[in-house]
Design an enzyme around this catalytic site. Structure first.
Site, PDB file in Angstrom:
ATOM      1  N   GLN A 260     -23.898 -99.885  42.932  1.00 22.42           N
ATOM      2  CA  GLN A 260     -23.317-100.076  41.321  1.00 22.42           C
ATOM      3  C   GLN A 260     -23.838 -98.921  40.367  1.00 22.42           C
ATOM      4  OE1 GLN A 260     -22.117-102.437  39.792  1.00 22.42           O
ATOM      5  NE2 GLN A 260     -22.727-101.664  37.653  1.00 22.42           N
ATOM      6  N   GLU A 261     -24.766 -98.090  40.727  1.00 24.79           N
ATOM      7  CA  GLU A 261     -25.145 -96.772  40.160  1.00 24.79           C
ATOM      8  C   GLU A 261     -24.451 -95.597  40.549  1.00 24.79           C
ATOM      9  OE1 GLU A 261     -27.407 -96.539  37.795  1.00 24.79           O
ATOM     10  OE2 GLU A 261     -28.712 -98.235  38.005  1.00 24.79           O
ATOM     11  N   SER A 262     -24.142 -95.282  41.804  1.00 29.14           N
ATOM     12  CA  SER A 262     -23.699 -94.076  41.904  1.00 29.14           C
ATOM     13  C   SER A 262     -22.335 -93.988  42.741  1.00 29.14           C
ATOM     14  CB  SER A 262     -24.477 -93.065  42.369  1.00 29.14           C
ATOM     15  OG  SER A 262     -24.907 -93.620  43.987  1.00 29.14           O
TER      16      SER A 262
ATOM     17  N   TYR B 256     -23.688-105.839  35.047  1.00 31.33           N
ATOM     18  CA  TYR B 256     -24.495-105.099  35.978  1.00 31.33           C
ATOM     19  C   TYR B 256     -25.246-105.923  37.158  1.00 31.33           C
ATOM     20  CZ  TYR B 256     -28.319-101.816  37.508  1.00 31.33           C
ATOM     21  OH  TYR B 256     -29.093-101.127  38.615  1.00 31.33           O
TER      22      TYR B 256
END
Ligand code: GLU
Length: 485
Positions: free
Chosen positions: A323-325, A450
């Site tokens: 999800q982040e990168s 998120y």
């Protein structure tokens, strides 16, 4: 009635009649005793034994044992019902719908909660509690040019249609055949809906019919599947009970569902169960699975190590990192957040991360940070909820999350349940609400997205690994997921 007639009858037969009356009185007394004994209803019996015996089938919509214990919509409802009765659940899974229905009709189970459709034929054998959900039955095919069938008849003329034996789908097809004798299909005893979807996705069979809710959950895993059309109107799903005289348990379940419905909780539970799936972008599955194959292997050992060290599930850590990168150690955001776990400069310094683009440092730091957030969430909260709350805090900040929990309480929601909090987080953007909170305005819709995305990545990754034969060969010891999630 018989006794009265005799007493008023022939005088000479008095003695005989007296005898008959005595026998009848004894019989009545005995019956009375039995009746007294049977004052103990099934419900009393269940309460006294402290156990509710339930038959179900394994599946994402019904019941499965996930990394944080039993889960599934049926399970959630059953757990509430058992709590309501003050008893424990004894769940038995059966692959065959026939076994499940027989088990209830013949008294081996107190009830069946197995995503059962209320059908005419079944109603002769069992009694259904009030429905908890409505679904449609859908014809599923493998997408591709000219592959979508126009109607059921042409589908079965040109291809194979297989459905689960003894299912509502088999019953529906049998009804349709009365009007359309040319309709053709196969009923399979050995395999379940998920396996049939798998066969369609792989092109081994052409079509199957499944419940819309099952497809909603499984389509994420099979981006090639398409819905041709609904083959039925909305149909109710409900729990099944025996049809005997003693309907005490059935009545209690009816009261339970009516109450859940009246307070709006039922809708919330059902919606909550499917919502993270609805928010998910199907096209993303493709890319995600591609990255699971190509990028993840490079970072897996680092993720496993960090997860073991901080008592996390490595798949959860992987889902957060995706999800982040998107598992890119050089990712940079316009706000200066950087690296595999996208740490801010401030967080990185606090965690002693000197080089944010070093995946090892980033993963170690991110895992430690996540663990500290989970530990900060009050311990009385359910384990899975704690994780979702911690992730929301990871995204929006702990203070804003606390504000959303306060708003949830004001609005009579459950401040310990992610399902309830996520309804209220978006209110942090509304002046009417945020002006009353301690930390003020926040883009509260973002943590919802998120967390729901991470839940989906986590589900797909777990599913992918569980189905990957390579997983079952020689995994190093530290690959064993911790029981935390
Ligand atoms: N609701 C369907 C039924 O009751 C489920 C069938 C299945 O997926 O096994 O028959």
């Amino acid at each position: 009635m018989g006794i009265l007639t005799y007493i008023n009858g022939d005088h000479r037969n008095r003695l005989l009649m007296l005898g008959a009356a005595v026998i009848a009185a004894l019989a009545l007394a005995a019956f009375g005793l039995r009746a007294w004994g049977s004052d103990t209803t099934l419900l009393d019996e269940i309460r006294a034994s402290g156990k509710l015996r339930v038959y179900t089938r394994e599946g994402a919509t019904t019941y499965s044992v996930g990394p944080h214990g039993p889960e599934g919509l049926e399970y959630e409802l059953l757990e509430r019902f058992a709590r309501h009765l003050g008893v424990e659940l004894e769940i038995e899974t059966h692959a065959s719908l026939q076994d499940i229905l027989d088990g209830v009709a013949e008294g081996r189970a107190h009830l069946a909660a197995a995503g059962l459709t209320v059908t005419e034929a079944r109603q002769h054998r069992v009694r259904f509690a009030p429905p908890y959900q409505y679904i449609t039955e859908q014809l599923v095919y493998r997408r591709g040019p000219n592959r979508r069938p126009a109607d059921l008849l042409s589908a079965t003329r040109d291809g194979d249609l297989e459905v689960v034996a003894h299912s509502s789908h088999a019953e529906l097809l049998a009804q349709l055949k009365a009007e359309h004798p040319e309709l053709n299909w196969d009923e399979v005893e050995e395999i379940d809906t998920l396996e049939l979807l798998n066969l369609v996705a792989e092109g081994i069979i052409d079509y199957t019919i499944v419940d819309s809710n099952e497809l909603t959950l499984h389509r994420r895993f099979y981006p090639h599947l398409g819905v041709a059309f609904d083959v039925s109107k909305p149909k109710p799903l409900a729990w099944a009970f025996a049809r005997g005289k003693d309907d005490s348990l059935y009545q209690e379940a009816t009261r339970f569902f009516n109450e859940l419905e009246k307070t709006g909780q039922l809708a919330l539970i059902v919606k909550g169960f499917y919502s993270h799936v609805r928010a998910y972008d199907y096209a993303g599955t493709h890319t995600f699975i591609g990255h699971v194959k190509r990028r993840l292997p490079r970072y897996r050992v680092l993720l496993e190590r960090a997860a073991l060290k901080y008592d996390l599930d490595w798949r959860l850590l992987a889902a957060v990192a995706y999800q982040e990168s998107h598992w890119n150690p050089h990712a940079v955001s316009p706000t200066g957040v950087r690296g595999f776990m996208m740490l801010t400069q401030a967080t990185a310094s606090q965690l002693g991360v000197t080089r944010r683009t070093d995946p090892e440092q980033s993963i170690e730091g991110g895992a430690r940070y996540l663990r500290s957030l989970i530990d900060k969430i009050p311990g009385h909260i359910d384990e899975a909820d704690r994780i979702w709350l911690a992730l929301a805090a990871y995204n929006v900040g702990y203070g804003h999350l606390q504000d959303a929990r306060v708003i949830t309480r004001w609005r009579n929601g459950d401040p310990d349940s992610w399902q309830s909090i996520k309804e209220n987080l978006p209110l942090l953007r509304k002046r009417k609400w945020y002006k009353k909170t301690r930390h003020g305005y926040a883009r509260g819709n973002e943590p919802v997205r998120y967390v729901e995305n991470i839940r989906s990545y986590y589900d797909i990754l777990s599913w992918y690994l569980a189905n990957d034969p390579a997983e079952h060969r020689n995994r190093p010891v530290f690959a064993i997921a911790s029981p935390v999630l």
